[in-house]
Enzyme design. Structure first.
Site, short mmCIF file in Angstrom:
data_model
loop_
_atom_site.label_atom_id
_atom_site.label_comp_id
_atom_site.label_asym_id
_atom_site.label_seq_id
_atom_site.Cartn_x
_atom_site.Cartn_y
_atom_site.Cartn_z
N ASP A 1 -1.29 -0.57 6.71
CA ASP A 1 -1.47 -0.16 7.22
C ASP A 1 -2.68 0.62 7.89
O ASP A 1 -2.81 0.80 8.90
CB ASP A 1 -0.72 1.37 7.60
N ASP B 1 0.49 -1.28 -0.05
CA ASP B 1 -0.17 0.13 -0.28
C ASP B 1 1.11 1.51 -0.20
O ASP B 1 1.86 1.29 0.52
CB ASP B 1 -1.20 0.40 1.22
#
Length: 683
Positions: free
Chosen positions: A568, A368
């Site tokens: 995250d 990501d």
């Protein structure tokens, strides 16, 4: 609608029930280990220290019959699951660790029982009860299973925490009257009011008011998003500035957050259990042992001395007995536990043995963008004066003074950069929606905002066109500072790339890993970030929602790739759960950490390479342990078959069985602990 709330409650209840079941099973395996170990040790030391009478016809048989019954009862309690597992494997024509344990321990008890009932049938040199061997084998393998449960860690709480993100109530407006309703009573087209700081209760469309909403739980992007009538809002996101009214468009199981919960749950439930390496070995080893046992029986039947039947029985059962290594159950879990501990020393928390095993087989890493490659917090990167009438420090001071009373999402970055500055209070402050702000400092008018603001007040920016273009290509957000007549300076704001990101990604590429970046941001910004860390445009997937990230991971898996996902945020949870191995950034959300298999403490991406290296070292260690676990017992098979009898008159002696048991266990434990001494960084 209430059924959807009940479903969420059931999900939470099921997760807790699963966790309790694991804790119960761990305690049960530990209890079985202790009981079998205590009784087995009594028989072992009692035999060596001559505590027990000899096995012979007469009164001594009563003692040994009692010992046989006690041993059988203990085996039923402590090892019935081995026999059940062996039976199920046999029905599908397979052999597993359970088959090997059941054969070995069952042979030990049957041999000992027959000897007690018919002691005269057996040569005096072969009259040994192997109750200690049967019990100690069971005890150590139960210990191994308990250690494996402990290594797996606690059951994931991701679903429970996702459910906790949902608002509990909603302020519904009905005929001008505001009523607080439980979330499960909200229906389609209800008009709902949301105040600053409140969670948006369900998905909907803004019908009145302007605000900014923190959608990071959904998109992962750090900047709050402006909302006006006609814009959509998502349940679980947080309203920041103004109050607004919206119409509910998706509720219950159809809501975005409910869909994320469902995706995480499905992905977690479809993950494979840790593959049983021991079962694969046993599937070959058991038939081989059976063949050796048959050959042994045939040789003794055709060439053995009298009583032939006794020698056939002794040697055949002895082969089955010695073939079961007591260290078998320890071979995999003890290495995994040491490997998990080694990973923790290197800033990597591994939740289960499956992740540790799979990490070494990875060939694709999906990252990501926000919070993983970047820091996840916008900050000022450039302050550029347009002429020599003003300095960079003055630009920052003026901008921070103007932003003191601003609710703009970029204000925080400017104020943080100017923390140590002496700021002047701006007067006649005026926010211009979609453009910026206008205010006076020391009776001089300043403008701070985007290009639209400059155009609105006829301020040209042609002299800075090249600079603006360069900053835009670097995916930076530009804030302009001007007075009433001219552009004074430019402040560039961006989400900075982590200092170690480029170096770590290069190391991962050297491990023959394909690096892919996913982002909820636009293509231009995503590709600009990727270029700075060496990721090709072809490996950038932008403008993706949570379900898209999980689907992208699934597409890669369908191509036969073994995929890791690194993220995250809450929006990464479905993809983290879907991946073969999910890596969560330790500084990220609890839900991301709970959905992942591995957590990188402090957000250090170097932990990815460390985890892969530790996985490879650990799995190599497991294979070495299996050689040790089987090695001594395999060498003992010829002795059990009676190869020494023609020369020394020796059949299988408890000393050989006990020695093989001790040496194989010691070898496994010592070899597993070698992992503690190995270096894993920069491999």
């Amino acid at each position: 609608m209430r059924c959807c709330d009940t479903t969420s409650a059931n999900q939470s209840h099921n997760e807790e029930a699963q966790a309790q079941q694991e804790r119960k099973y761990y305690r049960e395996m530990l209890t079985k280990f202790i009981i079998a170990a205590i009784l087995g040790s009594i028989f072992l030391f009692g035999s060596y220290l001559n505590w027990f009478p000899e096995i012979a016809p007469g009164v001594h048989q009563i003692f040994w019959l009692g010992a046989a019954i006690i041993t059988l009862g203990t085996m039923v309690y402590c090892g019935s699951h081995f026999f059940v597992g062996a039976w199920h494997a046999t029905k599908i024509h397979q052999a597993t660790m359970d088959t090997l344990v059941a054969l070995g321990t069952g042979a030990a008890w049957i041999y000992s029982f027959l000897m007690i009932i018919f002691p005269g049938f057996f040569p005096e040199s072969a009259r040994h009860a192997y109750f200690d061997t049967a019990l100690l084998v069971m005890s150590l393998i139960n210990l191994g299973q308990a250690l494996e449960i402990r290594a797996r860690g606690k059951t994931s709480q991701a679903i429970k925490k996702l459910i906790g993100l949902q608002a509990k109530t909603a302020s519904v407006i009905d005929n001008g009257v505001e009523t607080s309703k439980p979330i499960d009573q909200v229906t389609m087209n209800d008009v709902i009011k949301v105040r600053p700081g409140e969670k948006v209760p369900v998905d909907g469309e803004v019908i009145e008011g302007n605000t900014t909403i923190d959608e990071s739980m959904l998109t992962g992007e750090p900047l709050a998003v402006k909302k006006a009538p006609g814009d959509s809002v998502t349940g679980g996101t947080v309203n920041q500035t103004g109050s607004f009214l919206f119409k509910a468009t998706r509720v219950g199981a159809e809501a975005t957050l409910s869909q994320i919960i469902k995706m995480v749950q499905q992905a977690q439930h479809t993950k494979p259990n840790i593959s049983r390496i021991v079962d694969k070995v046993a599937n070959i080893f058991v038939p081989a042992v059976m063949i050796v046992a048959v050959i042994t029986a045939m040789i003794w039947f055709n060439f053995g001395p009298q009583p032939i039947a006794a020698f056939v029985l002794i040697t055949t059962i002895a082969v089955l007995l010695i073939a079961c290594p007591c260290a078998l159950g320890l071979a995999t879990p003890i290495s995994i536990m040491v490997g998990i501990g080694k990973a923790a020393e290197n800033g990597v928390l591994i939740r289960n043995g499956q992740a540790l095993q799979t990490a070494g087989k990875l060939n694709t890493i999906v990252l990501d963008k926000t919070g993983t490659i970047t820091q996840g917090k916008p900050s000022v990167t450039d302050i550029i004066p347009i002429n020599d009438k003003i300095t960079a420090e003055e630009i920052l001071t003026y901008a921070a003074s103007l932003e003191q009373d601003s609710e703009h999402p970029l204000a925080t970055a400017i104020l943080l950069q100017a923390q140590a500055k002496n700021l002047t209070k701006a007067k006649e402050f005026k926010a211009i929606p979609g453009h910026g702000i206008k205010a006076k400092i020391d009776d001089k008018t300043f403008l701070l905002g985007n290009k639209k603001l400059l155009q609105k007040f006829n301020i040209t920016f042609n002299t800075a066109a090249e600079t603006i273009n360069q900053l835009s290509q670097q995916a930076k957000t530009i804030v302009f500072l001007a007075d009433e007549s001219q552009l004074l300076g430019i402040i560039a704001i961006a989400d900075p790339i982590k200092s170690e990101a480029k170096t770590i990604l290069q190391k991962l590429s050297h491990l023959n890993l394909k690096i892919i970046m996913l982002s909820g941001d636009n293509q231009k910004t995503a590709r600009a970030v990727a270029a700075q860390v060496g990721i090709a445009d072809a490996n950038v997937i932008a403008e993706v929602l949570p379900q898209d990230k999980a689907n992208e991971v699934k597409k890669l898996q369908q191509q036969g790739l073994t995929v890791a996902m690194v993220g995250d945020g809450i929006n990464d949870a479905p993809a983290l759960a879907q991946a073969n191995v999910g890596f969560a950034i330790g500084s990220g959300t609890d839900i991301a950490i709970e959905s992942a298999d591995i957590t990188l403490l402090g957000g250090d991406l170097a932990g990815i390479a460390n985890a892969i290296n530790i996985s490879r070292l650990t799995m190599r260690n497991v294979k070495q342990n299996l050689v040790g676990a089987f090695g001594y017992n395999t060498l003992g098979i010829p002795i059990a078959a009676g190869i020494l009898y023609p020369f020394l008159g020796i059949l299988l002696n408890p000393i050989f069985a006990g020695g093989a048991m001790a040496l194989s266990s010691l070898t496994v434990v010592l070899n597993a602990n070698r992992l503690r001494l190995l270096k894993v960084k920069d491999k």
